[in-house]
Scaffold this active site. Structure first.
Site, PDB file in Angstrom:
ATOM      1  N   GLU A   1       0.836  -1.212   0.000  1.00  0.00           N
ATOM      2  CA  GLU A   1       0.000   0.000   0.000  1.00  0.00           C
ATOM      3  C   GLU A   1       0.866   1.256   0.000  1.00  0.00           C
ATOM      4  O   GLU A   1       1.897   1.301   0.651  1.00  0.00           O
ATOM      5  CB  GLU A   1      -0.874  -0.024   1.261  1.00  0.00           C
ATOM      6  CG  GLU A   1      -1.805   1.165   1.367  1.00  0.00           C
ATOM      7  CD  GLU A   1      -2.917   0.900   2.344  1.00  0.00           C
ATOM      8  OE1 GLU A   1      -3.699  -0.050   2.127  1.00  0.00           O
ATOM      9  OE2 GLU A   1      -3.004   1.622   3.345  1.00  0.00           O
TER      10      GLU A   1
ATOM     11  N   TYR B   1      -6.871   6.989   0.030  1.00  0.00           N
ATOM     12  CA  TYR B   1      -7.659   8.151  -0.389  1.00  0.00           C
ATOM     13  C   TYR B   1      -7.828   9.057   0.824  1.00  0.00           C
ATOM     14  O   TYR B   1      -8.266   8.584   1.880  1.00  0.00           O
ATOM     15  CB  TYR B   1      -9.015   7.632  -0.861  1.00  0.00           C
ATOM     16  CG  TYR B   1      -9.907   8.637  -1.527  1.00  0.00           C
ATOM     17  CD1 TYR B   1      -9.839   8.836  -2.897  1.00  0.00           C
ATOM     18  CD2 TYR B   1     -10.841   9.368  -0.791  1.00  0.00           C
ATOM     19  CE1 TYR B   1     -10.676   9.743  -3.528  1.00  0.00           C
ATOM     20  CE2 TYR B   1     -11.685  10.271  -1.415  1.00  0.00           C
ATOM     21  CZ  TYR B   1     -11.595  10.451  -2.782  1.00  0.00           C
ATOM     22  OH  TYR B   1     -12.430  11.343  -3.405  1.00  0.00           O
TER      23      TYR B   1
ATOM     24  N   ASP C   1     -13.308   7.853   7.945  1.00  0.00           N
ATOM     25  CA  ASP C   1     -13.578   8.272   9.319  1.00  0.00           C
ATOM     26  C   ASP C   1     -14.411   9.547   9.301  1.00  0.00           C
ATOM     27  O   ASP C   1     -14.184  10.433   8.478  1.00  0.00           O
ATOM     28  CB  ASP C   1     -12.262   8.516  10.072  1.00  0.00           C
ATOM     29  CG  ASP C   1     -11.586   7.194  10.415  1.00  0.00           C
ATOM     30  OD1 ASP C   1     -12.308   6.209  10.689  1.00  0.00           O
ATOM     31  OD2 ASP C   1     -10.349   7.146  10.379  1.00  0.00           O
TER      32      ASP C   1
ATOM     33  N   GLN D   1      -8.191  -4.678   8.659  1.00  0.00           N
ATOM     34  CA  GLN D   1      -7.448  -3.718   9.468  1.00  0.00           C
ATOM     35  C   GLN D   1      -6.217  -4.449   9.993  1.00  0.00           C
ATOM     36  O   GLN D   1      -6.234  -5.672  10.128  1.00  0.00           O
ATOM     37  CB  GLN D   1      -8.374  -3.296  10.628  1.00  0.00           C
ATOM     38  CG  GLN D   1      -7.772  -2.437  11.700  1.00  0.00           C
ATOM     39  CD  GLN D   1      -7.576  -1.020  11.196  1.00  0.00           C
ATOM     40  OE1 GLN D   1      -6.715  -0.794  10.343  1.00  0.00           O
ATOM     41  NE2 GLN D   1      -8.358  -0.098  11.698  1.00  0.00           N
TER      42      GLN D   1
HETATM   43  P1  FAD Z   1     -18.492   0.903   7.209  1.00  0.00           P
HETATM   44  O1  FAD Z   1     -18.403  -0.439   6.624  1.00  0.00           O
HETATM   45  O2  FAD Z   1     -19.574   1.804   6.726  1.00  0.00           O
HETATM   46  O3  FAD Z   1     -18.609   0.731   8.787  1.00  0.00           O
HETATM   47  C1  FAD Z   1     -18.484   1.851   9.655  1.00  0.00           C
HETATM   48  C2  FAD Z   1     -19.216   1.547  10.958  1.00  0.00           C
HETATM   49  O4  FAD Z   1     -20.613   1.545  10.716  1.00  0.00           O
HETATM   50  C3  FAD Z   1     -18.889   0.166  11.537  1.00  0.00           C
HETATM   51  O5  FAD Z   1     -18.881   0.279  12.943  1.00  0.00           O
HETATM   52  C4  FAD Z   1     -20.052  -0.701  11.070  1.00  0.00           C
HETATM   53  O6  FAD Z   1     -20.270  -1.803  11.920  1.00  0.00           O
HETATM   54  C5  FAD Z   1     -21.192   0.319  11.106  1.00  0.00           C
HETATM   55  N1  FAD Z   1     -22.269   0.032  10.154  1.00  0.00           N
HETATM   56  C6  FAD Z   1     -22.161  -0.351   8.870  1.00  0.00           C
HETATM   57  N2  FAD Z   1     -23.369  -0.495   8.304  1.00  0.00           N
HETATM   58  C7  FAD Z   1     -24.287  -0.171   9.261  1.00  0.00           C
HETATM   59  C8  FAD Z   1     -25.706  -0.117   9.308  1.00  0.00           C
HETATM   60  N3  FAD Z   1     -26.439  -0.441   8.238  1.00  0.00           N
HETATM   61  N4  FAD Z   1     -26.291   0.254  10.473  1.00  0.00           N
HETATM   62  C9  FAD Z   1     -25.568   0.579  11.561  1.00  0.00           C
HETATM   63  N5  FAD Z   1     -24.207   0.532  11.585  1.00  0.00           N
HETATM   64  C10 FAD Z   1     -23.580   0.166  10.454  1.00  0.00           C
HETATM   65  N6  FAD Z   1      -9.779   5.612   5.479  1.00  0.00           N
HETATM   66  C11 FAD Z   1      -9.531   6.635   4.603  1.00  0.00           C
HETATM   67  O7  FAD Z   1      -9.908   7.779   4.887  1.00  0.00           O
HETATM   68  N7  FAD Z   1      -8.879   6.416   3.414  1.00  0.00           N
HETATM   69  C12 FAD Z   1      -8.446   5.177   3.057  1.00  0.00           C
HETATM   70  O8  FAD Z   1      -7.861   5.026   1.982  1.00  0.00           O
HETATM   71  C13 FAD Z   1      -8.675   4.080   3.946  1.00  0.00           C
HETATM   72  N8  FAD Z   1      -8.292   2.822   3.631  1.00  0.00           N
HETATM   73  C14 FAD Z   1      -8.584   1.774   4.487  1.00  0.00           C
HETATM   74  C15 FAD Z   1      -8.216   0.468   4.132  1.00  0.00           C
HETATM   75  C16 FAD Z   1      -8.474  -0.600   4.982  1.00  0.00           C
HETATM   76  C17 FAD Z   1      -8.086  -1.999   4.574  1.00  0.00           C
HETATM   77  C18 FAD Z   1      -9.111  -0.373   6.241  1.00  0.00           C
HETATM   78  C19 FAD Z   1      -9.369  -1.514   7.176  1.00  0.00           C
HETATM   79  C20 FAD Z   1      -9.496   0.921   6.591  1.00  0.00           C
HETATM   80  C21 FAD Z   1      -9.240   1.998   5.732  1.00  0.00           C
HETATM   81  N9  FAD Z   1      -9.622   3.304   6.050  1.00  0.00           N
HETATM   82  C22 FAD Z   1      -9.364   4.345   5.180  1.00  0.00           C
HETATM   83  C23 FAD Z   1     -10.276   3.595   7.339  1.00  0.00           C
HETATM   84  C24 FAD Z   1     -11.820   3.498   7.250  1.00  0.00           C
HETATM   85  O9  FAD Z   1     -12.299   4.507   6.376  1.00  0.00           O
HETATM   86  C25 FAD Z   1     -12.374   3.693   8.653  1.00  0.00           C
HETATM   87  O10 FAD Z   1     -12.051   2.604   9.457  1.00  0.00           O
HETATM   88  C26 FAD Z   1     -13.858   4.029   8.761  1.00  0.00           C
HETATM   89  O11 FAD Z   1     -14.114   4.442  10.103  1.00  0.00           O
HETATM   90  C27 FAD Z   1     -14.810   2.881   8.452  1.00  0.00           C
HETATM   91  O12 FAD Z   1     -14.835   2.627   7.114  1.00  0.00           O
HETATM   92  P2  FAD Z   1     -15.653   1.328   6.552  1.00  0.00           P
HETATM   93  O13 FAD Z   1     -15.564   1.409   5.088  1.00  0.00           O
HETATM   94  O14 FAD Z   1     -15.197   0.110   7.233  1.00  0.00           O
HETATM   95  O15 FAD Z   1     -17.122   1.732   7.060  1.00  0.00           O
END
Ligand code: FAD
Length: 286
Positions: free
Chosen positions: A17, A49, A109, A174
């Site tokens: 990455e 991103y 986030d 993660q």
């Molecule tokens: P989601 O899948 O939407 O989940 C977020 C929260 O909402 C979780 O607690 C989930 O349980 C909850 N949730 C989901 N759906 C629902 C629902 N229907 N009802 C109620 N709760 C729900 N961040 C960046 O800014 N840029 C990056 O490039 C980046 N790359 C990443 C790459 C990896 C491999 C990982 C693991 C993380 C990365 N992140 C990045 C961080 C990520 O954006 C954060 O961890 C963020 O807080 C959650 O993103 P997510 O896509 O997992 O969110």
């Protein structure tokens, strides 16, 4: 090439990455680092991103360079929490124009003070839109220790299932520092019917600042074996780097030995770290 097709070959894959520059001044150095890492011959390379989207053009540009200049498959990250549907459409169009076929669809986030836009609440909504927008291979994030905001791990796994049902082809974890956490998680998600490939995200910790930041942000569990390394070598940057790389490499070997085929290294724009890991796995990963 689509990452789902690379994974379907069933071989062990090692990917790395990079993160894009925050300003144009640093563009060249990030590009150079990305191209150095690409020389190692990873299965694919991901480009993160910026959460607010302000650096989105660099994500597309670096991903495009990786593909065109280095002939390595890129995976462009895309976040939605502070984005509009219109902006997402525009970026997907740019990705298509650059023949980038792989998107890691994330929520991002939530910024202090709340999101800058309200079109998206969760990554599953973005996955749905990316799926509708064309023939992309879609990845998503998953959290072996549970996402910090989720009430419990079971809820988090059920939300992961929503992402898979919305159309994601694979998930990347993660970081974690105890492989047993991943093995337990794999058992739990498979039990809930999530069968897409899981790529293990491994972070080589090469300095103490990094570890403090990680713990503050995600509450990642640090095994005592890892803490002992930080206690003993934290004040000696060269020793800490060597020990951090060795720890990550050992983690990877154990994962591969236990049947985890996809390994993604959070290489943080450090070609030397990526190269040392690859070298230590030269007879293990083709
Ligand atoms: P989601 O899948 O939407 O989940 C977020 C929260 O909402 C979780 O607690 C989930 O349980 C909850 N949730 C989901 N759906 C629902 C629902 N229907 N009802 C109620 N709760 C729900 N961040 C960046 O800014 N840029 C990056 O490039 C980046 N790359 C990443 C790459 C990896 C491999 C990982 C693991 C993380 C990365 N992140 C990045 C961080 C990520 O954006 C954060 O961890 C963020 O807080 C959650 O993103 P997510 O896509 O997992 O969110």
């Amino acid at each position: 090439m689509k990452i789902r097709d690379i994974l379907a070959e069933g071989k062990t894959t090692l990917s790395f990455e990079v993160f894009p520059p925050k300003t144009a001044d640093n563009y060249r150095s990030v590009e150079e680092a990305a191209l150095e890492i690409a020389k190692i011959g990873p299965a694919f390379m991901s480009v993160t991103y910026g959460a607010g989207g302000g650096t989105s053009q660099y994500t597309v540009q670096i991903a495009s360079t990786i593909q065109k200049a280095a002939r390595v498959t890129p995976l462009a990250h895309l976040t939605c929490v502070s984005s509009t549907r219109q902006r997402v459409k525009e970026i997907l169009t740019e990705l298509k124009e650059n023949q980038i076929e792989n998107v890691l669809a994330l929520r991002g986030d939530i910024p202090e003070g709340g999101p800058l836009a309200h079109d998206y609440q969760y990554a599953s909504q973005l996955i749905y839109d990316v799926k509708q927008a064309g023939d992309f291979c879609i990845g998503a994030a998953c959290y072996p220790e549970g996402h910090v905001e989720s009430a419990n791990k079971t809820q988090d796994i059920l939300h992961l299932k929503e992402k898979v049902e919305a159309g994601c082809d694979f998930v990347t974890t993660q970081m974690f520092f105890d492989n047993n956490i991943l093995y337990n998680y794999l058992y739990r998600i498979r039990e809930k019917g999530i069968t897409v490939p899981v790529i293990a995200g491994i972070m080589p910790v090469t300095n103490v600042k990094q570890i403090h930041r990680i713990c503050k942000m995600s509450g990642t569990y640090l095994p005592s074996r890892f803490k002992a390394i930080v206690d003993r070598f934290g004040d000696n940057p060269a020793a800490m780097k060597q020990a951090g790389i060795a720890y990550a490499t050992e983690q990877i070997i154990d994962l591969i030995a236990n049947g985890v085929n996809g390994i993604h290294v959070y290489s943080m724009n450090k070609p030397d770290v990526a190269a040392r890991i690859k070298e230590s796995l030269s007879q293990i990963v083709g």
